[in-house]
Scaffold this active site. Structure first.
Site, mmCIF file in Angstrom:
data_model
loop_
_atom_site.group_PDB
_atom_site.id
_atom_site.type_symbol
_atom_site.label_atom_id
_atom_site.label_comp_id
_atom_site.label_asym_id
_atom_site.label_seq_id
_atom_site.Cartn_x
_atom_site.Cartn_y
_atom_site.Cartn_z
ATOM 1 N N TYR A 82 0.868 -1.194 0.000
ATOM 2 C CA TYR A 82 0.000 0.000 0.000
ATOM 3 C C TYR A 82 0.895 1.231 0.000
ATOM 4 O O TYR A 82 1.920 1.272 0.704
ATOM 5 C CB TYR A 82 -0.885 -0.005 1.252
ATOM 6 C CG TYR A 82 -1.738 1.230 1.404
ATOM 7 C CD1 TYR A 82 -3.026 1.277 0.858
ATOM 8 C CD2 TYR A 82 -1.270 2.351 2.098
ATOM 9 C CE1 TYR A 82 -3.816 2.419 0.985
ATOM 10 C CE2 TYR A 82 -2.053 3.489 2.222
ATOM 11 C CZ TYR A 82 -3.322 3.516 1.671
ATOM 12 O OH TYR A 82 -4.100 4.634 1.806
ATOM 13 N N GLU A 108 -3.462 7.634 -3.930
ATOM 14 C CA GLU A 108 -3.467 6.341 -3.240
ATOM 15 C C GLU A 108 -3.256 5.217 -4.244
ATOM 16 O O GLU A 108 -3.939 5.171 -5.274
ATOM 17 C CB GLU A 108 -4.804 6.147 -2.503
ATOM 18 C CG GLU A 108 -4.798 4.971 -1.544
ATOM 19 C CD GLU A 108 -6.145 4.812 -0.819
ATOM 20 O OE1 GLU A 108 -7.190 4.947 -1.477
ATOM 21 O OE2 GLU A 108 -6.138 4.556 0.399
#
Lengths: 307, 393
Positions: B116, B204
């Protein structure tokens, strides 16, 4: 004594030749505030006229400060030029800059805040209603009004108000005034994610100010500045504090992104902030109509006279 | 402002962030061309909507999955045909779902491990922060809750920018081998440059992946931009997709009104975001349910008030209206005139409670009562909220 500004503070207005800045410079003059200079690059030498008042306009903040002794600036310039206007004040060595401008890009404010770190110039705002230290005249006339708040709703006295929101601040001030409870200083710190002065900064000043006997702290969902202030209050504040958090019914889906929740921590919902307030001995206003009464309750519990 | 994944990935490529080879299509005719540019073999088909949870979503006709893995390009074409024009419901779209108007084909890369990576503003520090985790491809909130030690953060000093030691720190903590670390470092630098130079609010990448071939790729991309900075990024403004926005919110933004639709039946018209939020709160406190958030801003004109009424009344759920104005900048009489004109124009039959306070309030109240319209006056926020809740019940 009040905090940040007194009725003797000399103010300059950046953007005084614009509609917005001019209108509010005029209202401040009407209130009795010492607006001593305007700054608009390229318009130095002109005069801002309002009723009987003649305010000289300068090309730069440094020129204006040197010529008039102004120590505080109110910024009304449009967003693309606002970051530069703030930095110009720091460069000129002013004590305080109050940025009213709404809509400054976050990246600009990140850079401005970094550039001002460690310096002697304090920034309040941006995207804020400004600061009012009420005067002793009729309907608080003779006070220092920087920004866009309606001056006449204030009353000189001993309660400090700090808030992220404009109109919600007026609501709190109005509730106090109709109960004949005056204010020492009312500070709008602004609703942007990056601002110059936090709740905690203002609370510390109120705590140190001998004139201030009680504090109303108004917050919103998002971020953690109210929580930081509450924890400090629990440990250090000697004065009664009432608190209100707006946004209990705001839809959570409208907050930006997922990663924001991690960085902001778990304490940025209204419920979480209210529960920290309670934990820290802050009297919570159940509704926005209850803000002044909440402070009255807090003062009574501590045996403090607000008047 | 939000953009689609395929638009975000085009920006990624421009800044040198590696992404799987892909192409978007807005009509079935475009499928052939889009797929022609991809190699034969496993292909992903991804519905392009501004909401998460696409993979686990279901279309209103029963077709499952807004993101599909297909073994061949022919299979990908079939899946895309089922998605395009269909309405996808995910956890984030609400029950009405979103119509898919673009599909995005990409090569389906083999994955060695998922990570991530995000960049956003750390409000407490007033600086950008890079957030990374060894746990990718899952909900990051869940990771934060259950294994917070697997999330790493690096706060960037805007005066210097992202420093080499910070990048080294991130790739070390992600546990990458030397070759991967080199690629990942380049990727992180490129992603930070994109975040900073485009005035992004958030970037993101979930997941960021390593592949058996040694590549490091952004498999997904979610990007939003600072609305206040759009004036200096016409190339980003051009990416705006009005189909993804609530028509009432678009109409509101044309009049510089800040409107967000909610589920209740009491509409609110308020000046200032804080007061607007707390007006919703107080309606709820007295047992009502707000139909919207509507901030008319600091300097509302009569035209804006009329526009606000039209937007509010465009919502069939609305059974009553609460106007709450504390005039600081704004003149209460201007608001009062706007209300009277709006009521006359739209022929309002719903209960209306108005609470005015502040600048020139006496004139405002006089305007309302001289209008001869049935407007209930509220003295305080609490009084006004109780009155509208009672009238609507």
């Amino acid at each position: 004594m009040a905090i940040l500004i007194t009725p003797d503070t000399r103010i300059l207005v950046q953007g005084i030749t614009g509609d917005f800045g001019g209108r509010h410079a005029g209202l401040s003059l009407d209130y009795g505030t010492k607006v001593v200079a305007g700054v608009t690059p390229g318009k130095g030498g002109l005069t801002f006229e309002h009723g009987p008042h003649r305010v000289p306009i300068f090309n730069s903040v440094a020129d204006a400060a040197r010529a008039t002794g102004a120590t505080v600036s109110a910024i009304f310039v449009p967003p693309p030029f606002a970051a530069d206007a703030i930095l110009e004040c720091a460069g000129a060595g002013l004590d305080l800059v109050v940025a009213i401008t709404e809509g400054i890009p976050v990246r600009d404010m990140v850079r401005v805040k970094r550039a001002m770190a460690g310096g002697n110039t304090r920034l309040v705002g941006p995207n804020c209603p400004g600061i009012v230290t009420p005067g002793s005249g009729d309907r608080s006339h003779g006070g220092c009004r920087i920004g866009i708040a309606p001056g006449y709703i204030h009353r000189k006295g001993h309660v400090g108000v700090v808030s992220r929101s404009g109109t919600l601040t007026y609501e709190a001030v109005y509730q106090l005034t109709v109960r004949a409870i005056g204010q020492s200083t009312c500070v709008g710190i602004g609703g942007d994610p990056v601002n110059g002065t936090s709740h905690l900064d203002v609370i510390r000043m109120f705590n140190d100010d001998p004139e201030t006997r009680g504090i109303v702290m108004i917050g919103e969902i998002g971020g953690s500045t109210e929580v930081d202030a509450a924890r400090w209050i629990k440990a250090h504040c000697r004065k009664p504090v009432a608190g209100f958090i707006a946004g209990a019914t705001a839809p959570p889906g409208r907050r930006m992104g997922h990663a924001g929740a991690i960085v902001g921590g778990a304490e940025d919902t209204a419920a979480a902030k209210i529960s920290v307030f309670r934990e820290c001995g802050i009297e919570v206003a159940e509704t926005p109509s209850d803000m002044a009464d909440a402070l009255v309750r807090a003062a009574k519990a501590r045996g403090v006279a607000l008047n | 402002m939000n953009v689609h994944e395929y638009q975000a990935k085009a920006l990624f490529e421009k800044f040198g962030v590696p992404v799987p080879k892909g192409a978007a299509a807005k009509t079935p005719d475009e499928f052939i061309n889009a797929l022609a540019g991809l190699p034969e073999g496993p292909t992903m088909v991804k519905s392009q909507i501004h909401a998460g949870g696409r993979g686990k979503g279901t279309f209103t006709d029963g077709f499952k999955g807004g993101v599909k893995f297909c073994r061949t390009k022919a299979e990908a074409r079939e899946a895309a045909a089922k998605m395009l024009g269909n309405t996808l419901v995910t956890l984030q779209t609400g029950p009405a779902g979103r119509k898919v108007q673009t599909v995005y084909f990409t090569t389906a890369n083999e994955i060695k491990k998922e990570f991530y990576l995000a960049i956003l503003l750390d409000r407490a520090a007033s600086r950008p922060v890079i957030v990374a985790s060894t746990e990718g491809g899952v909900e990051i909130e869940k990771v934060a809750r259950e294994t917070p030690d697997k999330i790493f953060k690096v706060v960037v000093d805007p005066a210097y920018g992202l420093a080499d030691f910070q990048v080294r720190d991130l790739v070390t903590r992600l546990g990458l081998n030397a070759a991967e670390a080199k690629s990942a470092s380049r990727l992180i630098r490129a992603l930070y440059a994109m975040y900073w130079e485009t005035d992004a609010s958030m970037v993101e990448v979930n997941p960021l992946v390593t592949t058996p071939a040694g590549e490091v790729l952004a498999l997904d991309a979610k990007v939003s931009f600072d609305d206040n900075a759009l004036y200096r990024h016409p190339e980003i403004v051009a990416l705006r997709d009005l189909n993804e926005e609530d028509p009432k919110e678009i109409e509101a933004s044309k009049h510089s009104l800040n409107y967000i639709a909610l589920d209740g039946d009491i509409a609110c018209l308020v000046n200032g975001a804080g007061l607007a939020m707390s007006t919703m709160d107080i309606i709820k406190h007295f047992g009502g349910s707000p139909a919207n958030f509507l901030d008319v801003g600091g300097g509302a004109s009569k035209e804006q008030v009329v526009a606000a009424f039209n937007i509010i009344l465009g919502d069939p759920k609305v059974k009553g209206i609460l106007v709450n104005i504390f005039g600081g900048i704004m003149d209460c009489d201007v608001i009062a005139k706007g209300i009277v004109e709006a009521v006359r124009l739209v022929g309002l039959r719903l209960p209306l409670v108005v609470r005015l306070e502040g600048n020139n309030v006496a004139a405002g109240k006089a305007t309302l009562s001289a209008s001869g319209l049935t407007i209930v006056s509220g003295d305080s926020m609490a009084d006004a909220a109780q009155k509208i809740v009672k009238l609507v019940a």
